[in-house]
Design an enzyme around this catalytic site. Structure first.
Site, PDB file in Angstrom:
ATOM      1  N   GLU A   6      -5.026   1.684   2.509  1.00 23.91           N
ATOM      2  CA  GLU A   6      -5.022   0.459   3.249  1.00 23.91           C
ATOM      3  C   GLU A   6      -5.316   1.076   5.049  1.00 23.91           C
ATOM      4  O   GLU A   6      -5.890   0.362   5.595  1.00 23.91           O
ATOM      5  CB  GLU A   6      -3.667  -0.037   3.286  1.00 23.91           C
ATOM      6  CG  GLU A   6      -3.682  -1.510   4.152  1.00 23.91           C
ATOM      7  CD  GLU A   6      -3.029  -1.399   5.481  1.00 23.91           C
ATOM      8  OE1 GLU A   6      -3.106  -2.450   6.276  1.00 23.91           O
ATOM      9  OE2 GLU A   6      -2.502  -0.332   5.717  1.00 23.91           O
TER      10      GLU A   6
ATOM     11  N   ASP B 141       6.071   0.508   7.188  1.00 24.54           N
ATOM     12  CA  ASP B 141       4.794   0.149   6.943  1.00 24.54           C
ATOM     13  C   ASP B 141       4.336   1.258   6.163  1.00 24.54           C
ATOM     14  O   ASP B 141       3.571   2.115   6.508  1.00 24.54           O
ATOM     15  CB  ASP B 141       3.837   0.070   8.067  1.00 24.54           C
ATOM     16  CG  ASP B 141       2.519  -0.224   8.174  1.00 24.54           C
ATOM     17  OD1 ASP B 141       1.981  -0.424   6.991  1.00 24.54           O
ATOM     18  OD2 ASP B 141       1.621  -0.040   8.979  1.00 24.54           O
TER      19      ASP B 141
ATOM     20  N   GLU C 101       3.825  -6.338   3.921  1.00 25.09           N
ATOM     21  CA  GLU C 101       3.881  -5.607   5.577  1.00 25.09           C
ATOM     22  C   GLU C 101       5.173  -6.053   5.980  1.00 25.09           C
ATOM     23  O   GLU C 101       5.505  -7.357   5.802  1.00 25.09           O
ATOM     24  CB  GLU C 101       2.723  -5.821   6.100  1.00 25.09           C
ATOM     25  CG  GLU C 101       1.605  -5.251   5.631  1.00 25.09           C
ATOM     26  CD  GLU C 101       1.138  -3.929   6.099  1.00 25.09           C
ATOM     27  OE1 GLU C 101       1.910  -3.362   7.000  1.00 25.09           O
ATOM     28  OE2 GLU C 101       0.143  -3.195   5.752  1.00 25.09           O
TER      29      GLU C 101
ATOM     30  N   HIS D 193       0.764  -1.184   0.104  1.00 20.14           N
ATOM     31  CA  HIS D 193      -0.091   0.011   0.065  1.00 20.14           C
ATOM     32  C   HIS D 193       0.905   1.206  -0.089  1.00 20.14           C
ATOM     33  O   HIS D 193       1.924   1.270   0.417  1.00 20.14           O
ATOM     34  CB  HIS D 193      -1.052   0.037   1.165  1.00 20.14           C
ATOM     35  CG  HIS D 193      -0.479  -0.024   2.548  1.00 20.14           C
ATOM     36  ND1 HIS D 193      -0.070   1.155   3.150  1.00 20.14           N
ATOM     37  CD2 HIS D 193      -0.129  -0.909   3.398  1.00 20.14           C
ATOM     38  CE1 HIS D 193       0.238   0.940   4.534  1.00 20.14           C
ATOM     39  NE2 HIS D 193       0.286  -0.477   4.499  1.00 20.14           N
TER      40      HIS D 193
ATOM     41  N   ASP E 136      -0.374   4.589   1.085  1.00 21.59           N
ATOM     42  CA  ASP E 136      -0.620   5.344   2.074  1.00 21.59           C
ATOM     43  C   ASP E 136      -0.032   5.147   3.279  1.00 21.59           C
ATOM     44  O   ASP E 136       0.563   4.061   3.569  1.00 21.59           O
ATOM     45  CB  ASP E 136      -2.326   5.274   2.114  1.00 21.59           C
ATOM     46  CG  ASP E 136      -2.917   4.233   3.026  1.00 21.59           C
ATOM     47  OD1 ASP E 136      -2.605   3.086   2.241  1.00 21.59           O
ATOM     48  OD2 ASP E 136      -3.761   4.372   3.481  1.00 21.59           O
TER      49      ASP E 136
END
Length: 190
Positions: free
Chosen positions: A145, A111, A173, A83, A85
Site C-alpha cells: 500500500e 498505519d 486506516e 495493509h 507494509d
C-alpha cells in the site's frame, strides 16, 4: 456482549499489535511483509476463514497480499481492507513497539497494523456472539500500500475483483485527528 468481549480481550489484541509492529515490514522488505501476514494467518484460521497468500509477479518486486475469506448465505457480502507494509524499511531507526499507558508507538502501530488488529478483534467478538455464522466476509491486507507495485491493474487486480463481489467495503486506516476532534474517513480517493 460484543463490547464486553472486546474490553476483556484488549491486552491480547495489544500483544498481537506489538508482535506485528516489531516485524519490520517496509514495502520493499518482502520477507518482513510476508512474516506479518504469517503472524495474522492462524488468528483468521481459528475463526473459520480460509487463508491464502497471493504472490505477485516477480517483476513487481513486492511481497504479495494476504487473503482470508469465509462464505455464507446470510447478510451482505463484506470486504475488509488493510495493509501489511509500512514506510519504515529495515535501515530506518524506528523499528520497535513502545507502549506508554494507553499510547502505543512504532512502525505501523496506527498505519496500519492497529487497523489490522481492529479488524481481527471485531471479527473475534462477532464470532463469540454467533454473528459471523453463515456470512460472507473477505479480508485483504495488501503488501504494498505504501509503495504500490506497478502496473496497478496487476498489483490491485485481486482487490478490485473482491470489491466487485462485495456489497460493502470497509477500509481500516486510522481516523484523522485535528486537535481534540476525531474524524472518520467515509471515502478515499483510491
Amino acid at each position: 456482549r460484543i463490547a464486553e468481549w472486546v474490553d476483556a480481550h484488549r491486552e491480547a489484541a495489544i500483544d498481537l499489535l506489538a508482535k506485528t509492529v516489531d516485524i519490520n515490514s517496509g514495502t520493499m522488505n518482502a520477507a518482513g511483509v510476508r512474516a506479518v501476514g504469517d503472524a495474522m494467518a492462524p488468528e483468521f484460521t481459528a475463526l473459520g476463514f480460509e487463508v491464502r497468500w497471493e504472490s505477485l509477479p516477480p517483476e513487481l518486486e513486492r511481497a504479495g497480499h494476504f487473503h482470508a475469506e469465509r462464505r455464507g448465505e446470510r447478510g451482505q457480502r463484506v470486504l475488509m481492507i488493510g495493509h501489511l507494509d509500512t514506510v519504515f524499511e529495515p535501515d530506518h531507526p524506528n523499528q520497535r513497539f513502545v507502549r506508554d499507558g494507553d499510547t502505543a508507538r512504532g512502525p505501523g502501530a496506527a498505519d496500519m497494523k492497529g487497523g489490522n488488529v481492529a479488524v481481527l478483534l471485531a471479527l473475534k467478538a462477532l464470532a463469540r456472539v454467533g454473528a459471523l455464522d453463515d456470512t460472507t466476509i473477505t479480508v485483504i491486507y495488501t503488501g504494498d500500500e505504501e509503495r504500490p507495485g506497478r502496473p496497478l491493474d496487476v498489483s490491485r487486480k485481486s482487490l478490485i475483483e473482491a470489491a466487485r463481489r462485495s456489497d460493502v467495503a470497509l477500509g481500516f486506516e486510522s481516523s484523522v485527528r485535528d486537535g481534540a476532534q476525531h474524524f472518520a474517513v467515509i471515502a478515499r480517493r483510491s
